[in-house]
Scaffold this motif. Structure first.
Motif, PDB file in Angstrom:
ATOM      1  N   PHE A  92      48.482  35.645  30.917  1.00 35.21           N
ATOM      2  CA  PHE A  92      46.672  36.671  30.713  1.00 35.21           C
ATOM      3  C   PHE A  92      46.448  37.792  30.227  1.00 35.21           C
ATOM      4  O   PHE A  92      46.864  38.942  31.065  1.00 35.21           O
ATOM      5  CB  PHE A  92      46.165  36.236  31.257  1.00 35.21           C
ATOM      6  CG  PHE A  92      46.673  34.405  32.692  1.00 35.21           C
ATOM      7  CD1 PHE A  92      45.336  33.260  31.100  1.00 35.21           C
ATOM      8  CD2 PHE A  92      46.863  34.134  32.676  1.00 35.21           C
ATOM      9  CE1 PHE A  92      45.929  32.115  31.545  1.00 35.21           C
ATOM     10  CE2 PHE A  92      47.480  32.742  33.415  1.00 35.21           C
ATOM     11  CZ  PHE A  92      46.659  31.950  33.220  1.00 35.21           C
ATOM     12  N   GLY A  93      45.441  38.065  29.544  1.00 32.49           N
ATOM     13  CA  GLY A  93      45.384  39.207  28.757  1.00 32.49           C
ATOM     14  C   GLY A  93      43.649  39.868  30.063  1.00 32.49           C
ATOM     15  O   GLY A  93      42.874  39.357  29.675  1.00 32.49           O
ATOM     16  N   ILE A  94      43.349  41.391  30.008  1.00 32.06           N
ATOM     17  CA  ILE A  94      42.811  41.618  30.949  1.00 32.06           C
ATOM     18  C   ILE A  94      41.746  42.468  30.563  1.00 32.06           C
ATOM     19  O   ILE A  94      42.971  43.674  30.485  1.00 32.06           O
ATOM     20  CB  ILE A  94      42.900  41.907  32.946  1.00 32.06           C
ATOM     21  CG1 ILE A  94      43.442  40.770  33.485  1.00 32.06           C
ATOM     22  CG2 ILE A  94      41.589  42.509  33.572  1.00 32.06           C
ATOM     23  CD1 ILE A  94      42.409  39.127  34.044  1.00 32.06           C
ATOM     24  N   ILE A  95      40.182  42.565  30.393  1.00 30.24           N
ATOM     25  CA  ILE A  95      40.071  44.042  29.412  1.00 30.24           C
ATOM     26  C   ILE A  95      40.154  45.263  30.578  1.00 30.24           C
ATOM     27  O   ILE A  95      38.865  44.571  32.340  1.00 30.24           O
ATOM     28  CB  ILE A  95      38.805  43.882  29.301  1.00 30.24           C
ATOM     29  CG1 ILE A  95      39.287  42.974  27.982  1.00 30.24           C
ATOM     30  CG2 ILE A  95      37.979  45.557  28.551  1.00 30.24           C
ATOM     31  CD1 ILE A  95      37.430  42.620  26.690  1.00 30.24           C
ATOM     32  N   SER A  96      40.440  46.232  30.822  1.00 30.31           N
ATOM     33  CA  SER A  96      40.649  47.606  32.085  1.00 30.31           C
ATOM     34  C   SER A  96      39.743  47.532  32.797  1.00 30.31           C
ATOM     35  O   SER A  96      39.177  47.934  33.253  1.00 30.31           O
ATOM     36  CB  SER A  96      41.985  48.082  31.323  1.00 30.31           C
ATOM     37  OG  SER A  96      43.298  47.669  31.102  1.00 30.31           O
ATOM     38  N   LEU A  97      38.671  47.873  31.212  1.00 28.18           N
ATOM     39  CA  LEU A  97      37.494  48.268  32.368  1.00 28.18           C
ATOM     40  C   LEU A  97      36.753  48.060  33.126  1.00 28.18           C
ATOM     41  O   LEU A  97      35.689  47.788  34.002  1.00 28.18           O
ATOM     42  CB  LEU A  97      35.853  49.188  30.530  1.00 28.18           C
ATOM     43  CG  LEU A  97      36.933  50.264  29.970  1.00 28.18           C
ATOM     44  CD1 LEU A  97      35.635  50.576  29.019  1.00 28.18           C
ATOM     45  CD2 LEU A  97      37.139  51.390  30.835  1.00 28.18           C
ATOM     46  N   ASP A  98      36.686  46.139  32.291  1.00 25.36           N
ATOM     47  CA  ASP A  98      36.227  45.075  33.729  1.00 25.36           C
ATOM     48  C   ASP A  98      36.801  44.816  34.844  1.00 25.36           C
ATOM     49  O   ASP A  98      35.795  45.317  35.605  1.00 25.36           O
ATOM     50  CB  ASP A  98      36.655  43.364  32.620  1.00 25.36           C
ATOM     51  CG  ASP A  98      35.759  43.566  31.527  1.00 25.36           C
ATOM     52  OD1 ASP A  98      34.899  44.630  31.304  1.00 25.36           O
ATOM     53  OD2 ASP A  98      36.425  42.375  30.580  1.00 25.36           O
ATOM     54  N   ALA A  99      38.584  45.365  35.033  1.00 21.61           N
ATOM     55  CA  ALA A  99      38.877  45.156  36.078  1.00 21.61           C
ATOM     56  C   ALA A  99      37.888  46.834  36.842  1.00 21.61           C
ATOM     57  O   ALA A  99      37.942  46.627  38.069  1.00 21.61           O
ATOM     58  CB  ALA A  99      40.186  45.678  36.128  1.00 21.61           C
ATOM     59  N   ILE A 100      38.014  47.576  36.146  1.00 22.64           N
ATOM     60  CA  ILE A 100      37.131  48.457  37.297  1.00 22.64           C
ATOM     61  C   ILE A 100      36.210  48.813  37.411  1.00 22.64           C
ATOM     62  O   ILE A 100      35.464  48.950  38.995  1.00 22.64           O
ATOM     63  CB  ILE A 100      37.629  50.515  35.868  1.00 22.64           C
ATOM     64  CG1 ILE A 100      38.770  50.884  35.717  1.00 22.64           C
ATOM     65  CG2 ILE A 100      36.800  51.431  36.724  1.00 22.64           C
ATOM     66  CD1 ILE A 100      39.067  51.695  34.739  1.00 22.64           C
ATOM     67  N   ALA A 101      34.842  47.863  36.697  1.00 23.43           N
ATOM     68  CA  ALA A 101      33.742  47.820  37.019  1.00 23.43           C
ATOM     69  C   ALA A 101      33.709  47.207  37.943  1.00 23.43           C
ATOM     70  O   ALA A 101      33.161  47.183  39.321  1.00 23.43           O
ATOM     71  CB  ALA A 101      32.859  47.333  35.663  1.00 23.43           C
ATOM     72  N   LYS A 102      34.647  45.895  38.797  1.00 23.60           N
ATOM     73  CA  LYS A 102      35.299  45.383  39.565  1.00 23.60           C
ATOM     74  C   LYS A 102      34.877  45.906  40.828  1.00 23.60           C
ATOM     75  O   LYS A 102      34.285  45.847  41.636  1.00 23.60           O
ATOM     76  CB  LYS A 102      35.955  43.994  39.289  1.00 23.60           C
ATOM     77  CG  LYS A 102      36.209  42.756  40.326  1.00 23.60           C
ATOM     78  CD  LYS A 102      36.595  41.708  40.274  1.00 23.60           C
ATOM     79  CE  LYS A 102      36.952  40.936  41.524  1.00 23.60           C
ATOM     80  NZ  LYS A 102      35.518  40.733  42.435  1.00 23.60           N
ATOM     81  N   GLN A 103      35.473  46.849  40.695  1.00 26.16           N
ATOM     82  CA  GLN A 103      36.012  47.817  41.962  1.00 26.16           C
ATOM     83  C   GLN A 103      34.725  48.428  42.552  1.00 26.16           C
ATOM     84  O   GLN A 103      34.600  48.412  43.389  1.00 26.16           O
ATOM     85  CB  GLN A 103      36.867  48.548  41.167  1.00 26.16           C
ATOM     86  CG  GLN A 103      38.512  47.673  41.770  1.00 26.16           C
ATOM     87  CD  GLN A 103      39.464  49.230  41.305  1.00 26.16           C
ATOM     88  OE1 GLN A 103      39.895  50.153  40.216  1.00 26.16           O
ATOM     89  NE2 GLN A 103      40.264  49.544  42.750  1.00 26.16           N
ATOM     90  N   ALA A 104      34.298  48.816  41.440  1.00 22.93           N
ATOM     91  CA  ALA A 104      33.167  49.648  41.611  1.00 22.93           C
ATOM     92  C   ALA A 104      31.597  49.092  41.835  1.00 22.93           C
ATOM     93  O   ALA A 104      31.507  49.504  43.329  1.00 22.93           O
ATOM     94  CB  ALA A 104      32.621  50.551  40.213  1.00 22.93           C
ATOM     95  N   LEU A 105      31.694  47.887  41.220  1.00 22.57           N
ATOM     96  CA  LEU A 105      30.542  47.223  41.627  1.00 22.57           C
ATOM     97  C   LEU A 105      30.115  46.623  43.148  1.00 22.57           C
ATOM     98  O   LEU A 105      29.479  46.650  44.293  1.00 22.57           O
ATOM     99  CB  LEU A 105      30.340  46.098  41.236  1.00 22.57           C
ATOM    100  CG  LEU A 105      29.859  46.607  39.808  1.00 22.57           C
ATOM    101  CD1 LEU A 105      29.623  45.533  38.645  1.00 22.57           C
ATOM    102  CD2 LEU A 105      28.423  46.892  39.239  1.00 22.57           C
ATOM    103  N   GLU A 106      31.982  46.236  43.426  1.00 24.17           N
ATOM    104  CA  GLU A 106      32.181  45.696  44.905  1.00 24.17           C
ATOM    105  C   GLU A 106      32.269  46.756  45.700  1.00 24.17           C
ATOM    106  O   GLU A 106      31.546  46.551  46.833  1.00 24.17           O
ATOM    107  CB  GLU A 106      33.659  45.456  44.814  1.00 24.17           C
ATOM    108  CG  GLU A 106      33.519  43.836  44.209  1.00 24.17           C
ATOM    109  CD  GLU A 106      34.394  43.568  44.153  1.00 24.17           C
ATOM    110  OE1 GLU A 106      35.963  44.177  44.326  1.00 24.17           O
ATOM    111  OE2 GLU A 106      35.319  41.813  44.070  1.00 24.17           O
ATOM    112  N   ALA A 107      32.308  48.182  45.498  1.00 26.35           N
ATOM    113  CA  ALA A 107      32.740  49.268  46.046  1.00 26.35           C
ATOM    114  C   ALA A 107      30.865  49.505  46.756  1.00 26.35           C
ATOM    115  O   ALA A 107      30.715  50.412  47.683  1.00 26.35           O
ATOM    116  CB  ALA A 107      33.546  50.465  45.887  1.00 26.35           C
ATOM    117  N   GLN A 108      30.069  49.242  45.571  1.00 26.44           N
ATOM    118  CA  GLN A 108      29.094  49.764  45.371  1.00 26.44           C
ATOM    119  C   GLN A 108      27.926  48.773  46.492  1.00 26.44           C
ATOM    120  O   GLN A 108      26.839  48.514  46.617  1.00 26.44           O
ATOM    121  CB  GLN A 108      28.339  49.845  44.247  1.00 26.44           C
ATOM    122  CG  GLN A 108      28.685  50.986  43.550  1.00 26.44           C
ATOM    123  CD  GLN A 108      27.868  51.096  42.470  1.00 26.44           C
ATOM    124  OE1 GLN A 108      26.745  50.118  41.322  1.00 26.44           O
ATOM    125  NE2 GLN A 108      27.870  51.614  41.677  1.00 26.44           N
ATOM    126  N   GLY A 109      28.895  47.487  46.911  1.00 28.78           N
ATOM    127  CA  GLY A 109      28.099  46.396  46.887  1.00 28.78           C
ATOM    128  C   GLY A 109      26.975  45.781  46.915  1.00 28.78           C
ATOM    129  O   GLY A 109      26.411  44.174  47.128  1.00 28.78           O
TER     130      GLY A 109
END
Length: 182
Positions: free
Chosen positions: A49-66
Motif C-alpha cells: 500500500f502507498g501512503i502520501i508522506s505529507l498526509d502522514a506528517i499531517a496526522k502526527q501534527a494534528l493529533e499533537a494539537q489535539g
C-alpha cells in the motif's frame, strides 16, 4: 529491514501488509524506498500500500494539537511543508482529521518556493498553523492503520515527484562527442 524484523522477533512470512511512503520527496531516496518495499512485499507475499508522506506528517501534527476531528487548532488549517531542495518546499493544506483519524487534505500536495506559498495563502486570507515534524516510519504506519479503518487504502505506490527531473535527454545527439574533420 532484516535488522528490524530480527529486533521485533518477526519472520518475514508473518508480515501481511507493507505500507510505503510515496512522497513527495527527492527522487533517489523515494525510488530506493519504494523499490525496497515492492521487493519485500513480493518476497514475503504481503499486500503493498502507498501512503502520501505529507498526509502522514499531517496526522502526527494534528493529533499533537489535539485536533481529533474536523478543524485544526483554533479553526486554522494546517500547512505541512517538506524540503524539496532547489529552494522549494513540498506542501499541502489540511482542515483536520476525519472520524477515523485520516487527515482531510484541502489543497495540495504541490511544490513551490516558500515565498510563493506564503504569498498565495496571504492573497486568499488563509492563516495556517504550521508544523516542523519530519516524516517517520511510525507516521506512515499510523496513517496506514487509520486508512485501513476508513476503508480507503491505496495500492498506488507510484512516486509522487511533483516536478520534472533535473536530468533531461540531449536535444541533438549528433552534437555530442568529439568532432572529427572528414
Amino acid at each position: 529491514i532484516n535488522d528490524a524484523l530480527k529486533q521485533a522477533g518477526v519472520a518475514p512470512s508473518r508480515i501481511k501488509a507493507v505500507a510505503v511512503g510515496r512522497g513527495p520527496a527527492p527522487f533517489t531516496g523515494l525510488r530506493v524506498g519504494i523499490a525496497a518495499a515492492i521487493m519485500f512485499a513480493e518476497g514475503s507475499g504481503a499486500k503493498l500500500f502507498g501512503i502520501i508522506s505529507l498526509d502522514a506528517i499531517a496526522k502526527q501534527a494534528l493529533e499533537a494539537q489535539g485536533s481529533a476531528t474536523s478543524d485544526s487548532a483554533g479553526g486554522k488549517p494546517l500547512l505541512v511543508t517538506s524540503d524539496a531542495r532547489r529552494s522549494e518546499h513540498y506542501w499541502a493544506l489540511y482542515s483536520g482529521l476525519d472520524r477515523h483519524g485520516v487527515p482531510i487534505c484541502i489543497e495540495g500536495p504541490s511544490v513551490n518556493r516558500p515565498a510563493d506559498i506564503e504569498t498565495s495563502l496571504a492573497e486568499r486570507g488563509i492563516s495556517a498553523a504550521r508544523t516542523s515534524l519530519a516524516i517517520s516510519a511510525r507516521a506512515i504506519g499510523e496513517l496506514f492503520e487509520a486508512q485501513a479503518a476508513a476503508g480507503i487504502l491505496s495500492h498506488d505506490v507510484t512516486a509522487l515527484y511533483l516536478r520534472n527531473p533535473d536530468a533531461v535527454e540531449p536535444k541533438n545527439l549528433r552534437d555530442f562527442g568529439k568532432k572529427v574533420s572528414g
